[in-house]
Design a protein around this motif. Structure first.
Motif, PDB file in Angstrom:
ATOM      1  N   UNK A 295      15.308  -3.058  -6.839  1.00  0.00           N
ATOM      2  CA  UNK A 295      14.543  -3.260  -5.599  1.00  0.00           C
ATOM      3  C   UNK A 295      13.791  -1.978  -5.226  1.00  0.00           C
ATOM      4  N   UNK A 296      14.451  -0.822  -5.322  1.00  0.00           N
ATOM      5  CA  UNK A 296      13.772   0.450  -5.036  1.00  0.00           C
ATOM      6  C   UNK A 296      12.580   0.661  -5.972  1.00  0.00           C
ATOM      7  N   UNK A 297      12.778   0.340  -7.246  1.00  0.00           N
ATOM      8  CA  UNK A 297      11.698   0.472  -8.231  1.00  0.00           C
ATOM      9  C   UNK A 297      10.480  -0.352  -7.822  1.00  0.00           C
ATOM     10  N   UNK A 298      10.717  -1.601  -7.417  1.00  0.00           N
ATOM     11  CA  UNK A 298       9.614  -2.468  -6.993  1.00  0.00           C
ATOM     12  C   UNK A 298       8.925  -1.927  -5.740  1.00  0.00           C
ATOM     13  N   UNK A 299       9.718  -1.478  -4.748  1.00  0.00           N
ATOM     14  CA  UNK A 299       9.105  -0.968  -3.516  1.00  0.00           C
ATOM     15  C   UNK A 299       8.353   0.332  -3.768  1.00  0.00           C
ATOM     16  N   UNK A 300       8.814   1.133  -4.735  1.00  0.00           N
ATOM     17  CA  UNK A 300       8.072   2.353  -5.092  1.00  0.00           C
ATOM     18  C   UNK A 300       6.777   2.010  -5.829  1.00  0.00           C
ATOM     19  N   UNK A 301       6.861   1.055  -6.720  1.00  0.00           N
ATOM     20  CA  UNK A 301       5.698   0.677  -7.521  1.00  0.00           C
ATOM     21  C   UNK A 301       4.690  -0.153  -6.738  1.00  0.00           C
ATOM     22  N   UNK A 302       5.189  -1.026  -5.886  1.00  0.00           N
ATOM     23  CA  UNK A 302       4.341  -1.919  -5.079  1.00  0.00           C
ATOM     24  C   UNK A 302       4.691  -1.737  -3.604  1.00  0.00           C
ATOM     25  N   UNK A 303       4.164  -0.714  -2.952  1.00  0.00           N
ATOM     26  CA  UNK A 303       4.526  -0.427  -1.553  1.00  0.00           C
ATOM     27  C   UNK A 303       4.267  -1.619  -0.631  1.00  0.00           C
ATOM     28  N   UNK A 304       5.174  -1.804   0.304  1.00  0.00           N
ATOM     29  CA  UNK A 304       5.088  -2.927   1.240  1.00  0.00           C
ATOM     30  C   UNK A 304       3.763  -2.954   1.992  1.00  0.00           C
ATOM     31  N   UNK A 305       3.272  -1.790   2.391  1.00  0.00           N
ATOM     32  CA  UNK A 305       2.034  -1.732   3.170  1.00  0.00           C
ATOM     33  C   UNK A 305       0.834  -2.273   2.393  1.00  0.00           C
ATOM     34  N   UNK A 306       0.810  -2.079   1.096  1.00  0.00           N
ATOM     35  CA  UNK A 306      -0.331  -2.514   0.295  1.00  0.00           C
ATOM     36  C   UNK A 306      -0.133  -3.891  -0.331  1.00  0.00           C
ATOM     37  N   UNK A 307       1.087  -4.210  -0.745  1.00  0.00           N
ATOM     38  CA  UNK A 307       1.345  -5.434  -1.494  1.00  0.00           C
ATOM     39  C   UNK A 307       2.206  -6.442  -0.747  1.00  0.00           C
ATOM     40  N   UNK A 308       2.646  -6.106   0.449  1.00  0.00           N
ATOM     41  CA  UNK A 308       3.517  -6.970   1.247  1.00  0.00           C
ATOM     42  C   UNK A 308       4.791  -7.336   0.481  1.00  0.00           C
ATOM     43  N   UNK A 309       5.296  -6.400  -0.302  1.00  0.00           N
ATOM     44  CA  UNK A 309       6.494  -6.610  -1.107  1.00  0.00           C
ATOM     45  C   UNK A 309       7.687  -6.873  -0.203  1.00  0.00           C
ATOM     46  N   UNK A 310       8.514  -7.844  -0.585  1.00  0.00           N
ATOM     47  CA  UNK A 310       9.721  -8.127   0.186  1.00  0.00           C
ATOM     48  C   UNK A 310      10.744  -8.852  -0.678  1.00  0.00           C
ATOM     49  N   UNK A 311      11.995  -8.718  -0.270  1.00  0.00           N
ATOM     50  CA  UNK A 311      13.065  -9.507  -0.868  1.00  0.00           C
ATOM     51  C   UNK A 311      13.010 -10.858  -0.171  1.00  0.00           C
ATOM     52  N   UNK A 312      12.660 -11.873  -0.906  1.00  0.00           N
ATOM     53  CA  UNK A 312      12.487 -13.200  -0.318  1.00  0.00           C
ATOM     54  C   UNK A 312      13.831 -13.913  -0.130  1.00  0.00           C
ATOM     55  N   UNK A 313      14.760 -13.676  -1.048  1.00  0.00           N
ATOM     56  CA  UNK A 313      16.050 -14.362  -1.014  1.00  0.00           C
ATOM     57  C   UNK A 313      17.046 -13.511  -1.781  1.00  0.00           C
ATOM     58  N   UNK A 314      18.288 -13.482  -1.307  1.00  0.00           N
ATOM     59  CA  UNK A 314      19.342 -12.836  -2.086  1.00  0.00           C
ATOM     60  C   UNK A 314      20.677 -13.470  -1.759  1.00  0.00           C
ATOM     61  N   UNK A 315      21.615 -13.356  -2.730  1.00  0.00           N
ATOM     62  CA  UNK A 315      22.972 -13.834  -2.507  1.00  0.00           C
ATOM     63  C   UNK A 315      23.906 -13.090  -3.461  1.00  0.00           C
ATOM     64  N   UNK A 316      25.153 -13.011  -3.068  1.00  0.00           N
ATOM     65  CA  UNK A 316      26.172 -12.413  -3.923  1.00  0.00           C
ATOM     66  C   UNK A 316      26.880 -13.538  -4.668  1.00  0.00           C
ATOM     67  N   UNK A 317      26.931 -13.425  -5.978  1.00  0.00           N
ATOM     68  CA  UNK A 317      27.590 -14.432  -6.806  1.00  0.00           C
ATOM     69  C   UNK A 317      29.092 -14.182  -6.831  1.00  0.00           C
TER      70      UNK A 317
END
Length: 79
Positions: free
Chosen positions: A41-63
């Motif tokens: 998740x950190x890698x994605x937010x670093x590569x695709x910043x939220x301000x420019x790409x609206x990056x977000x975790x859409x869904x998550x769950x613990x298996x």
């Protein structure tokens, strides 16, 4: 002879194209151990910043086995 188009006609055609392709978001699903999931998740937010790409975790769950399954989404490009 060129045909003039009204802005609303152009907007309608572009809207139809984007609906035909889906909703415009790029999504990727991961299933990783907790620490690896955080790192990914950190890698994605670093590569695709939220301000420019609206990056977000859409869904998550613990298996049951403790791994984290999550879907992260972003826009394909910055404006």
């Amino acid at each position: 002879m060129s045909v003039m188009k009204a802005p609303r006609d152009i907007a309608r055609r572009l809207g139809e194209r984007s609906r035909a392709r889906g909703d415009g978001w790029r999504r990727e699903t991961f299933t990783l151990p907790r620490l690896d999931a955080r790192a990914k998740a950190r890698e994605w937010f670093d590569r695709y910043p939220k301000a420019a790409y609206m990056t977000e975790i859409e869904f998550w769950r613990e298996l049951d086995d403790g791994r984290i399954e999550f879907v992260i989404r972003r826009l394909p490009s910055a404006d």
